[in-house]
Design an enzyme around this catalytic site. Structure first.
Site, PDB file in Angstrom:
ATOM      1  N   ARG A 146      -0.537  14.831  -2.349  1.00  0.00           N
ATOM      2  CA  ARG A 146      -1.849  14.177  -2.278  1.00  0.00           C
ATOM      3  C   ARG A 146      -2.904  15.255  -2.465  1.00  0.00           C
ATOM      4  NH1 ARG A 146      -4.186   9.826   1.824  1.00  0.00           N
ATOM      5  NH2 ARG A 146      -6.157   9.452   0.783  1.00  0.00           N
ATOM      6  N   ASP A 197       0.868  -1.166   0.000  1.00  0.00           N
ATOM      7  CA  ASP A 197       0.000   0.000   0.000  1.00  0.00           C
ATOM      8  C   ASP A 197       0.912   1.225   0.000  1.00  0.00           C
ATOM      9  OD1 ASP A 197      -2.326   1.626   0.321  1.00  0.00           O
ATOM     10  OD2 ASP A 197      -1.917   1.722   2.464  1.00  0.00           O
ATOM     11  N   PHE A 249     -17.131   8.383   4.763  1.00  0.00           N
ATOM     12  CA  PHE A 249     -16.307   8.083   3.588  1.00  0.00           C
ATOM     13  C   PHE A 249     -16.459   6.620   3.190  1.00  0.00           C
ATOM     14  CE2 PHE A 249     -12.363   6.437   1.760  1.00  0.00           C
ATOM     15  CZ  PHE A 249     -12.250   7.259   0.642  1.00  0.00           C
ATOM     16  N   THR A 289      -0.032   5.032   1.144  1.00  0.00           N
ATOM     17  CA  THR A 289      -0.182   5.963   2.259  1.00  0.00           C
ATOM     18  C   THR A 289      -0.102   5.231   3.596  1.00  0.00           C
ATOM     19  OG1 THR A 289      -1.632   7.298   0.871  1.00  0.00           O
ATOM     20  CG2 THR A 289      -1.625   7.778   3.227  1.00  0.00           C
ATOM     21  N   ASP A 330      -4.763   5.970  -3.914  1.00  0.00           N
ATOM     22  CA  ASP A 330      -4.436   7.358  -4.246  1.00  0.00           C
ATOM     23  C   ASP A 330      -4.435   7.588  -5.758  1.00  0.00           C
ATOM     24  OD1 ASP A 330      -3.806   9.983  -3.808  1.00  0.00           O
ATOM     25  OD2 ASP A 330      -2.138   9.558  -2.461  1.00  0.00           O
ATOM     26  N   GLY A 377      -3.918  -0.165   6.813  1.00  0.00           N
ATOM     27  CA  GLY A 377      -5.250   0.337   7.111  1.00  0.00           C
ATOM     28  C   GLY A 377      -6.357  -0.666   6.872  1.00  0.00           C
ATOM     29  N   ALA A 378      -7.578  -0.238   7.208  1.00  0.00           N
ATOM     30  CA  ALA A 378      -8.743  -1.090   7.031  1.00  0.00           C
ATOM     31  C   ALA A 378      -8.950  -1.452   5.569  1.00  0.00           C
ATOM     32  CB  ALA A 378      -9.980  -0.365   7.566  1.00  0.00           C
ATOM     33  N   ASN A 379      -8.520  -0.571   4.675  1.00  0.00           N
ATOM     34  CA  ASN A 379      -8.693  -0.799   3.245  1.00  0.00           C
ATOM     35  C   ASN A 379      -7.850  -1.962   2.739  1.00  0.00           C
ATOM     36  OD1 ASN A 379     -10.156   0.064   1.034  1.00  0.00           O
ATOM     37  ND2 ASN A 379      -8.482   1.265   0.220  1.00  0.00           N
ATOM     38  N   ASP A 380      -6.895  -2.423   3.551  1.00  0.00           N
ATOM     39  CA  ASP A 380      -5.983  -3.482   3.121  1.00  0.00           C
ATOM     40  C   ASP A 380      -6.323  -4.849   3.720  1.00  0.00           C
ATOM     41  OD1 ASP A 380      -4.433  -1.448   1.858  1.00  0.00           O
ATOM     42  OD2 ASP A 380      -3.519  -0.991   3.788  1.00  0.00           O
TER      43      ASP A 380
END
Length: 722
Positions: free
Chosen positions: A505, A337, A449, A339, A570, A700-703
């Site tokens: 960013r 990832d 989000f 960020t 991103d 992060g949670a996204n991963d």
């Protein structure tokens, strides 16, 4: 009658938003609750605890140890005691260590999972009753306590607002705000309604509601049906893993077995031809087998794993699955990832680029200077920040953005909030040394989000005003697509590229200036209603620096011929800039940007195009334009290395319309940008299908999905969630 088995589903399956609110003043009767408990069982996650005897039996029945027992019997028959005793001691140490570690893991897991407490449940007579959490069933309405507690079921928030710590499930300890489910005729969707859903195992930090009204939630899943239950089930009953280490070890044993068989046959023939007794022939022949196949192998493997775990622990690395220690040596592809993984966790404000009437103004690094611009007001309110013990908490990006305004976030004193408002809103107001031209603003409604939507929104109202205004913040591409064309600058692509190619960013902001709704109707608005026909307000530019170890680690991996891939949510230009800085893309490599042109269609599917960006030192064999087939790419870059870069939108289109290109893209891609959580997981699975042994590193949670799917998942989070 279908006469088929069907999976048990929760209360949320096929349920409308409005159905959750039905009977919110009255709960289930005791009879109905009992019937549902018969169907769903008790609300508990049972972790079986195996006895020492069972663990010992399972360990010694390992084929290695069975062979070892055979070897020991042969050596004792030969009066070969010294080496035999050493092997016995090593085996006892290996077996004991393995049993102790397994037992310890089971006890830790049971201690983490098993919990029970009293919960206030609404009954059919409208009164609350205290019952054990084990007696809860889907459909029950519970009152959430005001103080800190841990949820023991999955539920949908009906009233009020709730701030949670979801690190147990996601690995991110950043507080997450949940809002109450609107009263709409919309079908509940598990993925899209996460910001209304409270998950088992998460901790309630703070709850808010107007006045003294109770904060209610309706239970949708209990026991192993919950998100936590699914996680525990995956730990208890993992899918069979066919790791390369296991395959290689079986090949190794097979080769040794073949050699032993040859030696066995030769020994029998040679001994019998010399007239040696049958007992001596049998012992000598069997002894050949015990020598060729190392009897100390299982003990050595166990000791090696324990030593590796100890080294990891000293490096402050928590290993929850020691099986992946062996396969880690076979990893030939590492996905990162961006960020928080390759770059620093914290972001620093660089500045903002305001837009007025479709024209960009000058970039401004001193944010308060533009406090009369609507972009400034958007930065004040369009976030998910909250106050916990008078401390600003939430997403670091939101925190940096808000702090740059020099305003103050407070909980409302309810003086300008009517009883029809869903929650007591947060308010922002100028600090004492700031200008007082702008009045206090209340944040009435939040739409959290969503990585799949790439945006979040809020509805706000200024003190003393009857007008509601909505602000939407997200990726520039998404905000531009939702904005009115006349409000979007014509040079948006050039300006955006100017900042993203420098590694900044960039996020964009839009608003709807007037929302003519009453208080009661605001809570029922769908986000699609306010997230359209926006006025484009401008860009927020933030700095995101590389971590110090990033470049050396990438260089070491590439030197070891380990493939390195970036999978990020991103912007693609920002991702390419960071990839150039850290070495994922070398200076000699061509970058092939894969795009989908929806306007141009070929055979009822969108046109796929390739844009090659070659370094000055590389000369292409053909013109840098109009590549439409992968064969053109290979002809045009025949004398250089090339890497594909693509976005989540392109990935989705290619999976749907060009599935035959997936393998080629996965083999040669270096960057996947604007990827959602599901798309990250899809990339990992595709790489594994192609034969790569993949490690995923994220924070992060996204991963989470990608971390669990990879052969080795490395979470940089401090929370022990994975």
């Amino acid at each position: 009658m279908k006469n088929v088995f069907s999976e048990l589903v929760g209360f949320d399956n096929g349920t409308m938003y409005s159905d959750f609110h039905l009977g919110s003043g009255h709960g289930l009767s005791k009879e109905e609750q009992l019937l549902r408990r018969i169907v769903y069982g008790s609300n508990e996650i049972v972790v079986p605890l195996q006895s020492i005897g069972v663990l010992l039996l399972l360990e010694v029945l390992n084929p290695f140890y069975v062979f070892q027992a055979f070897s020991l019997a042969v050596w004792f028959a030969e009066n070969y005691f010294n080496y035999t005793i050493v092997i016995i001691l090593m085996s006892l140490f290996g077996i004991t260590s393995s049993i102790v570690q397994t037992r310890k893991n089971q006890l830790n897991l049971r201690g983490t999972v098993m919990s029970s407490e009293n919960v206030r449940v609404l009954r059919e007579n409208g009164f609350f009753e205290n019952i054990s959490s084990k007696e809860l069933v889907p459909g029950d309405i519970i009152e959430l306590p005001r103080h800190q507690t841990t949820l023991l079921c999955d539920a949908v928030l009906l009233t009020g607002q709730c701030i949670l710590n979801e690190s147990m499930l996601t690995g991110e300890s950043v507080p997450v705000t949940k809002t109450s489910l609107p009263l709409n005729q919309v079908l509940y969707d598990t993925k899209e309604c996460t910001h209304y859903t409270l998950y088992s195992g998460t901790s309630i930090i703070q709850t808010r509601c107007y006045g003294d009204q109770p904060i209610l939630a309706r239970i949708i899943r209990t026991g192993f049906l919950t998100r936590k239950g699914a996680l525990i089930a995956a730990i208890l009953y993992p899918p069979p893993a066919d790791f390369k280490f296991d395959q290689d070890s079986y090949k190794y044993i097979g080769i040794l077995a073949f050699i032993a068989t040859c030696g066995f046959i030769y020994t029998i023939v040679s001994k019998v031809s010399r007239g040696i007794t049958a007992s001596d022939v049998a012992i000598k022949a069997l002894d050949i087998i015990t020598i060729v196949i190392p009897p100390a192998l299982p003990a050595a493997m166990t000791v090696g794993k324990l030593y590796a775990q100890a080294r990891l622990k000293r490096a402050q690395i928590y290993c929850i699955n020691n099986r992946v220690i062996n396969v880690s040596g076979s990893i030939n592809c590492v996905c990162f990832d961006k960020t928080g993984t390759l770059t620093e966790d914290g972001l620093d404000m660089w500045g903002i680029v305001p837009c007025t009437n479709g024209i960009f103004g000058e970039a401004e690094t001193d944010i308060p200077k533009l406090q009369n611009h609507p972009l400034f007001e958007g930065m004040l309110v369009c976030h998910s920040l909250t106050l916990i013990d008078d401390k600003l908490c939430g997403d670091p990006l939101d925190a940096k953005m808000f702090e740059s305004t020099k305003w103050i976030l407070e909980e409302s004193d309810c003086m300008h909030v009517s009883e029809n408002d869903v929650t007591t809103p947060m308010v922002v107001r100028p600090s004492e040394d700031a200008s007082k031209e702008t009045s206090e603003i209340g944040i009435i409604q939040q739409y959290q989000f969503s990585s799949s939507l790439q945006r979040m929104s809020v509805i706000v109202r200024a003190l003393g005003s009857d007008n509601y205004v909505s602000y939407t913040k997200g990726s520039p591409e998404m905000i531009v697509s939702l904005s009115r064309p006349e409000t979007v600058p014509q040079d948006i692509i050039l300006v955006l590229k100017q900042y993203t190619t420098q590694g900044y960013r960039v996020i964009a902001m839009g608003r709807r200036a007037t929302i003519s709704q009453s208080n009661t109707e605001i809570s029922k608005l769908l986000r699609d209603t306010i997230e359209r026909d926006l006025e484009f307000l401008g860009l927020v530019v933030m700095e995101n620096r590389l971590k110090e170890p990033t470049t050396p680690v990438i260089a070491e991996l590439r030197e070891a011929h380990v493939r390195v891939v970036m999978i990020t949510g991103d912007n693609i230009q920002t991702a390419m800039s960071v990839a150039r800085q850290c070495g994922i893309l070398s200076k000699e490599e061509c970058v092939v940007n894969v795009n989908i042109d929806s306007e141009k269609r070929k055979e009822d599917r969108p046109q796929i195009t390739f844009d090659i960006q070659a370094p000055q030192s590389v000369k292409l064999n053909s013109q840098n334009a109009g590549f439409t087939m992968t064969e053109d790419i290979e002809r045009g870059t025949a004398n250089c290395n090339y890497k594909f870069v693509l976005t989540g939108q392109t990935w989705r289109a290619i999976r749907e319309y060009y599935p035959d290109l997936i393998d080629r893209l996965c083999l040669h891609s270096a960057i996947f940008a604007r990827m959602s959580s599901d798309e990250k997981q899809q990339v990992i699975l595709e790489l594994m299908r192609l034969g790569y042994y993949v490690a995923m590193c994220g924070d992060g949670a996204n991963d989470c999905g990608a971390l669990r799917s990879a052969h080795v998942g490395i979470s940089l989070s401090e929370a022990e969630s994975r």
